[in-house]
Design an enzyme around this catalytic site. Sequence first.
Site, mmCIF file in Angstrom:
data_model
loop_
_atom_site.group_PDB
_atom_site.id
_atom_site.type_symbol
_atom_site.label_atom_id
_atom_site.label_comp_id
_atom_site.label_asym_id
_atom_site.label_seq_id
_atom_site.Cartn_x
_atom_site.Cartn_y
_atom_site.Cartn_z
ATOM 1 N N LYS A 78 0.692 -0.973 -0.055
ATOM 2 C CA LYS A 78 -0.246 0.276 -0.174
ATOM 3 C C LYS A 78 0.554 1.078 0.706
ATOM 4 O O LYS A 78 0.539 1.760 -0.556
ATOM 5 C CB LYS A 78 -0.451 0.414 1.088
ATOM 6 C CG LYS A 78 -1.252 1.316 2.270
ATOM 7 C CD LYS A 78 -2.416 1.405 2.969
ATOM 8 C CE LYS A 78 -1.655 1.490 3.965
ATOM 9 N NZ LYS A 78 -1.882 3.163 4.006
ATOM 10 N N ASN A 79 1.568 1.138 0.802
ATOM 11 C CA ASN A 79 2.377 2.415 0.914
ATOM 12 C C ASN A 79 3.760 2.996 0.176
ATOM 13 O O ASN A 79 4.800 4.139 0.039
ATOM 14 C CB ASN A 79 3.400 2.730 2.290
ATOM 15 C CG ASN A 79 2.041 2.481 3.939
ATOM 16 O OD1 ASN A 79 0.990 3.252 3.145
ATOM 17 N ND2 ASN A 79 2.489 2.797 5.181
ATOM 18 N N CYS A 123 -5.686 13.019 11.472
ATOM 19 C CA CYS A 123 -6.653 11.627 11.338
ATOM 20 C C CYS A 123 -6.235 10.361 12.683
ATOM 21 O O CYS A 123 -6.389 11.571 14.175
ATOM 22 C CB CYS A 123 -5.113 10.703 10.301
ATOM 23 S SG CYS A 123 -3.947 10.329 11.108
ATOM 24 N N ARG A 126 -1.218 15.113 11.621
ATOM 25 C CA ARG A 126 -0.406 15.020 10.285
ATOM 26 C C ARG A 126 0.090 16.167 10.200
ATOM 27 O O ARG A 126 -0.174 16.515 8.712
ATOM 28 C CB ARG A 126 -1.245 14.254 9.853
ATOM 29 C CG ARG A 126 -0.670 12.888 8.699
ATOM 30 C CD ARG A 126 -0.937 11.351 9.347
ATOM 31 N NE ARG A 126 -0.144 10.747 9.074
ATOM 32 C CZ ARG A 126 -0.248 8.847 8.676
ATOM 33 N NH1 ARG A 126 -1.984 9.174 9.163
ATOM 34 N NH2 ARG A 126 0.220 8.758 8.063
ATOM 35 N N ASP A 131 3.752 0.941 12.122
ATOM 36 C CA ASP A 131 3.109 0.081 11.775
ATOM 37 C C ASP A 131 2.978 -0.871 12.241
ATOM 38 O O ASP A 131 1.523 -1.494 11.868
ATOM 39 C CB ASP A 131 2.944 0.681 10.210
ATOM 40 C CG ASP A 131 2.655 2.218 9.415
ATOM 41 O OD1 ASP A 131 1.683 2.730 10.030
ATOM 42 O OD2 ASP A 131 2.874 1.964 8.102
ATOM 43 N N ARG A 188 -8.834 -0.576 4.499
ATOM 44 C CA ARG A 188 -7.913 0.654 3.740
ATOM 45 C C ARG A 188 -6.468 0.034 3.204
ATOM 46 O O ARG A 188 -6.357 0.900 2.731
ATOM 47 C CB ARG A 188 -8.126 1.697 4.975
ATOM 48 C CG ARG A 188 -8.983 2.793 4.531
ATOM 49 C CD ARG A 188 -8.239 4.061 5.310
ATOM 50 N NE ARG A 188 -7.199 4.210 5.412
ATOM 51 C CZ ARG A 188 -5.941 4.587 6.339
ATOM 52 N NH1 ARG A 188 -5.795 4.484 7.585
ATOM 53 N NH2 ARG A 188 -5.062 4.685 6.384
HETATM 54 C C1 UD1 Z 1 3.999 7.257 6.194
HETATM 55 C C2 UD1 Z 1 3.123 5.993 6.307
HETATM 56 C C3 UD1 Z 1 2.605 5.680 6.854
HETATM 57 C C4 UD1 Z 1 3.583 5.042 8.345
HETATM 58 C C5 UD1 Z 1 4.425 6.222 7.965
HETATM 59 C C6 UD1 Z 1 5.974 6.080 9.248
HETATM 60 C C7 UD1 Z 1 2.519 5.642 3.360
HETATM 61 C C8 UD1 Z 1 1.218 6.123 3.274
HETATM 62 N N1 UD1 Z 1 2.038 5.911 4.882
HETATM 63 O O1 UD1 Z 1 3.151 8.333 6.274
HETATM 64 O O2 UD1 Z 1 1.665 4.204 6.962
HETATM 65 O O3 UD1 Z 1 2.837 5.074 9.429
HETATM 66 O O4 UD1 Z 1 4.967 6.409 7.108
HETATM 67 O O5 UD1 Z 1 6.860 4.982 9.253
HETATM 68 O O6 UD1 Z 1 3.273 5.880 2.954
HETATM 69 N N2 UD1 Z 1 5.910 14.978 10.149
HETATM 70 C C9 UD1 Z 1 5.505 16.637 10.803
HETATM 71 N N3 UD1 Z 1 5.665 17.837 8.761
HETATM 72 C C10 UD1 Z 1 5.675 16.594 8.278
HETATM 73 C C11 UD1 Z 1 5.885 15.030 8.018
HETATM 74 C C12 UD1 Z 1 5.822 14.519 8.846
HETATM 75 O O7 UD1 Z 1 5.867 16.531 11.936
HETATM 76 O O8 UD1 Z 1 5.555 17.894 7.049
HETATM 77 C C13 UD1 Z 1 6.047 13.732 11.097
HETATM 78 C C14 UD1 Z 1 4.132 13.326 11.883
HETATM 79 O O9 UD1 Z 1 4.095 13.577 12.497
HETATM 80 C C15 UD1 Z 1 4.941 12.287 12.313
HETATM 81 C C16 UD1 Z 1 6.194 11.769 11.764
HETATM 82 O O10 UD1 Z 1 6.764 12.726 11.410
HETATM 83 O O11 UD1 Z 1 5.162 12.516 13.653
HETATM 84 C C17 UD1 Z 1 6.719 10.696 10.463
HETATM 85 O O12 UD1 Z 1 5.411 11.065 9.685
HETATM 86 P P1 UD1 Z 1 5.521 10.498 8.017
HETATM 87 O O13 UD1 Z 1 7.167 9.264 7.587
HETATM 88 O O14 UD1 Z 1 5.360 12.167 7.782
HETATM 89 O O15 UD1 Z 1 4.707 9.318 7.819
HETATM 90 P P2 UD1 Z 1 3.798 9.071 6.324
HETATM 91 O O16 UD1 Z 1 4.178 9.807 5.350
HETATM 92 O O17 UD1 Z 1 2.560 10.269 6.914
#
Ligand code: UD1
Length: 423
Positions: A22-23, A116, A121, A305, A397
């Site tokens: 998925k990711n 979320c 997020r 995850d 999902r």
């Molecule tokens: C992706 C995965 C999700 C997984 C996560 C962490 C997908 C579709 N989803 O989510 O399943 O749980 O990686 O391995 O690939 N953050 C900020 N600012 C930002 C972006 C992120 O503060 O602009 C923080 C987030 O709140 C979180 C952390 O960084 O605490 C990690 O988030 P991130 O690695 O971005 O996760 P996702 O890409 O949303």
Amino acid sequence: MSQLLVRGRSRLDGEVMVQGAKNSVLPILAATLLTGDQVKLRGCPRLRDVDASIRILQGLGCNASWEADGLVVDTAGLRGCAVSDMLMREMRSSAIFLGAILARCGRAELSYPGGCELGPRPIDLHLAGLRDLGAEIDDTGGHLHCRASHLRGTNLVLSLPSVGATENLMLAACGAEGVTSIANAAREPEIVDLQNFLNACGAKVSGAGTSTITVEGGQRLHGCDYAVMPDRIAAATYLCAVASAGGRAFLRGAREAHLATVTALLREAGCVITSDAAGIVCVCEKRLKAVRPVRTAPYPGFPTDAQAVLMAALLRSRGATVFEENIFENRYRHVDELIRMGADIQVSGRVAVVSGTDTLYGAAVRCTDLRGGAALCVAALAAEGESRIMRIGHIDRGYENLERDLSTLGADIVRVETEQIEG
Ligand code: UD1
């Protein structure tokens, strides 16, 4: 309403094929926009989040159709650059379309993906990187109005290795003139898969899997035929299912290299795990032992995850295991539901302590999020009697057909349709 009925305590035995990741496929679907051409994604899993991505692509004027062995996407007909608020809210990772739309169209109109189930997020790192590449972004009022007549390659540094920000910036950098480097990039295998996809389309991206990714922008991209990598979190879920219920399973297609922190802990708990190029075999014939603290961290650390499903597998272990959730603020919402099944779990802030109990009991429980929902199934496999798992839309999902795969392994699990109000 769909629900899952699980009757626990049957030993698992069999083989399942692990679905495509998925990711990996979600950012790849966004990346198809860069090609303006036809792309075939082999092994693309049929999931609610994939359907949401398809609706975003269709809303932009693109075509997508399922074939027996995958999904065909044609982005030649792109005619818009706006994604509706409804579609943005449907899938939290929809922000990944921003970089791709901006690179292809020079502008993008999206709304904020918002918070979320796992907590806030934010996408501040995505926006800061896009601004550094030359985009003008007005993000007032919950909307993102983005303009970039000319994206220019630059040296980007992420303050934390966000998976989504890394992917978004890789996509935008493909449409920028010159070279972009992304330092402190996320190193997840899905980032490598995105790089491989982009390069199969003619992009020049290198370094994925390390902390520095380099993109030589401005290449003309074309369509391709691409096989999506296997889903390491679905594989981790099935490993934990075997650990929970006991038995033996062969996970065809699973790659242990992507799951090393998960398999190390399951071995420590008492599972016998072997793997080769064809997949992973997990055998679990005795009561599990508690393991050393499980601390979630960016890859190659223990994946957030997989936290919930490992916790579920250890509920009947001997001894106590400490979990520390370091990625998301609100990722223990499954705990209250597991406690309904007889689990002994104490949560304090980012720490949860699981004390193994002799018996779990089937209960009526509600999924709180995707992986938390899978964890309820993993726990139910080890519980006496029947569990009724509600709000399984969360599970849909990210799992193509969790009940089919677990039944293939011999679990007693069925999906039922009910009029019952789930509250
Ligand atoms: C992706 C995965 C999700 C997984 C996560 C962490 C997908 C579709 N989803 O989510 O399943 O749980 O990686 O391995 O690939 N953050 C900020 N600012 C930002 C972006 C992120 O503060 O602009 C923080 C987030 O709140 C979180 C952390 O960084 O605490 C990690 O988030 P991130 O690695 O971005 O996760 P996702 O890409 O949303």
